[in-house]
Design a protein around this motif. Structure first.
Motif, PDB file in Angstrom:
ATOM      1  N   ASN A   1       0.723  -1.313   0.002  1.00  0.00           N
ATOM      2  CA  ASN A   1       0.089   0.060   0.078  1.00  0.00           C
ATOM      3  C   ASN A   1       0.918   1.214  -0.029  1.00  0.00           C
TER       4      ASN A   1
ATOM      5  N   ASN B   1      -5.870   1.004  -7.483  1.00  0.00           N
ATOM      6  CA  ASN B   1      -5.944   1.509  -5.874  1.00  0.00           C
ATOM      7  C   ASN B   1      -6.743   0.546  -5.101  1.00  0.00           C
TER       8      ASN B   1
ATOM      9  N   ARG C   1      -5.775  -1.359  -1.025  1.00  0.00           N
ATOM     10  CA  ARG C   1      -6.220  -0.824   0.360  1.00  0.00           C
ATOM     11  C   ARG C   1      -6.142  -1.813   1.559  1.00  0.00           C
ATOM     12  N   SER C   2      -6.063  -3.073   1.290  1.00  0.00           N
ATOM     13  CA  SER C   2      -5.774  -3.852   2.371  1.00  0.00           C
ATOM     14  C   SER C   2      -4.338  -4.434   2.409  1.00  0.00           C
TER      15      SER C   2
END
Length: 454
Positions: free
Chosen positions: A41, A58, A62-63
């Motif tokens: 990230n 994107n 996120r995780s």
């Protein structure tokens, strides 16, 4: 041990890119002993063109772990290893920047498979990872993803290690970090320059051209200017504001254009190319018996010389080497001052007896002509065909009746076999003794050069 890696980034301004994916394979020279692969990230948006290129969005990140969460694992897997990557300078710089943001100084020796392949596989038309592995039959999946590119680099590096049997080239290309003091603006300039054959132009902030150079790897050459300690290098480092380049593919065209451009523009930091004088030249002169003599005479602009020389020592040394290499006669070439009928080499079996008219004129003159054809373009019309700027292109240097006319790039055979077409696409350059010497030397040194005669 080697840590072979590939990094995907967000794109963006220099030193502001964020890592989106990293793959590292620990390699002992024979097999992979450990691996680390992870999305990262970057905590910043990915440039749209990068999303299209890599397929990493994107939303996918996120995780994913942030860089500080994977940093320890990267340090562990690369411990005691030389970092290897295709365009290692980029991957190493991005990795160092991320660690620097964490307050950690990450330093490793690096090895670039672009530079290594250029040394060991010079015949390859392209050294980009995709084209290179395809031409070598190396399987590749997930192009422009870290794991796919890194694994392809592992297979490429393994092949290159096998080709470098003495490991001398590998050792010579291993780099230790020595650019810590290099200004960010110079690193930024360097990043925009490719590792290709061509010319580069360095400008001051006010637009003045300060230096022109050529190289078979202009990125490497400019890097040498930016890291060098000579007086000229330090001036370049202080004054460089913009660097532009022109890819030629052909080393010969790069040398010819460099000579022409320096004389035309007279850059501030180039050693001024003085008008070279060539007081002596080699001319073919038939003697009374019909043998072609290669005689050294004062250069005469009204006559066409085979080769010109800048000094007496150079001229005489070349004449002796030519005479010996082609089993010619010193007496005929006016090199034997003795009054004997035969030349001294004849007594040693190094002359076939032309000085005594024992060798047929035709056989002797054929060897003289072979020398002329192989080492110069005296009174000849021909096209020198060489590499182009990409795999689908070739270059052509045109010589007509011993005069260099210019160069062209072509992709279709009829463009070079029909002179009217070749002349229409040609970039003209004025012929002079410097260009003639550059071409003559190139012909002599590149025996495999394709020459079309007409």
């Amino acid at each position: 041990m080697y840590a072979i890696l590939d990094i995907e980034t967000t794109g963006g301004q220099f030193n502001e890119e964020g890592i989106t994916e990293i793959a590292i394979y620990k390699f002992d020279g024979h097999e992979v002993t450990d691996r680390f692969i992870s999305l990262v990230n970057p905590e910043k948006p990915i440039q749209p063109f990068v999303v299209k290129l890599t397929g990493i969005s994107n939303a996918m990140l996120r995780s994913a772990p942030k860089f500080h969460e994977v940093a320890k694992r990267i340090i562990e897997i690369t411990d005691g290893c030389i970092l290897v990557a295709h365009n290692a300078q980029f991957d190493y710089r991005v990795l160092r920047t991320e660690f620097k943001n964490l307050g950690y100084n990450f330093e490793k020796q690096t090895l670039c498979t672009v530079e290594l392949s250029q040394k060991l596989l010079p015949e390859q038309p392209s050294h980009s990872l995709g084209k290179l592995v395809r031409s070598l039959g190396i399987p590749m999946s997930d192009r422009h993803r870290a794991t796919g590119d890194a694994m392809a680099t592992v297979q490429l590096f393994k092949l290159l290690l096998e080709k470098d049997t003495e490991k001398e080239i590998v050792k010579s290309l291993i780099k230790t970090e020595n650019r810590q003091g290099l200004a960010p603006r110079l690193l930024d300039l360097l990043e925009s320059i490719p590792a290709v054959t061509g010319l580069y132009y360095i400008y001051k902030q006010n637009g003045d051209l300060i230096y022109i150079g050529m190289s078979r790897n202009i990125k490497k050459r400019v890097n040498q200017h930016f890291t060098g300690t000579s007086r000229k290098s330090k001036k370049i480092q202080k004054q460089a504001f913009t660097v532009t380049y022109e890819e030629t593919g052909s080393e010969l065209i790069a040398m010819l254009k460099e000579c022409h451009e320096i004389k035309k523009n007279r850059p501030l930091l180039n050693r001024t190319l003085k008008k070279n004088t060539y007081p002596l030249s080699l001319y073919p002169v038939k003697d009374t018996n019909g043998y072609i003599a290669l005689k050294l005479e004062k250069t005469d602009g009204r006559k066409k010389e085979i080769i010109s020389f800048t000094g007496t020592a150079e001229a005489k040394s070349a004449q002796y080497k030519i005479t010996e290499s082609y089993t010619l006669c010193q007496k005929i070439n006016d090199m034997d001052p003795s009054s004997k009928k035969s030349c001294f080499p004849y007594t040693l079996g190094n002359c076939n007896g032309a000085c005594l008219q024992k060798e047929p004129v035709e056989a002797y003159n054929n060897r003289v002509q072979n020398f002329i054809n192989a080492n110069s373009f005296y009174k000849q019309s021909m096209v020198l065909v060489d590499r182009g700027r990409n795999v689908n292109e070739r270059s052509a240097v045109l010589i007509e009746n011993g005069v260099f006319l210019g160069y062209a790039f072509f992709s279709l055979n009829h463009q070079v076999t029909h002179l009217d077409i070749l002349k229409s696409i040609m970039v003209p350059i004025a012929s002079n003794k410097d260009s003639k010497k550059i071409i003559s030397d190139y012909i002599r040194k590149n025996k495999a050069l394709k020459i079309l005669r007409f």
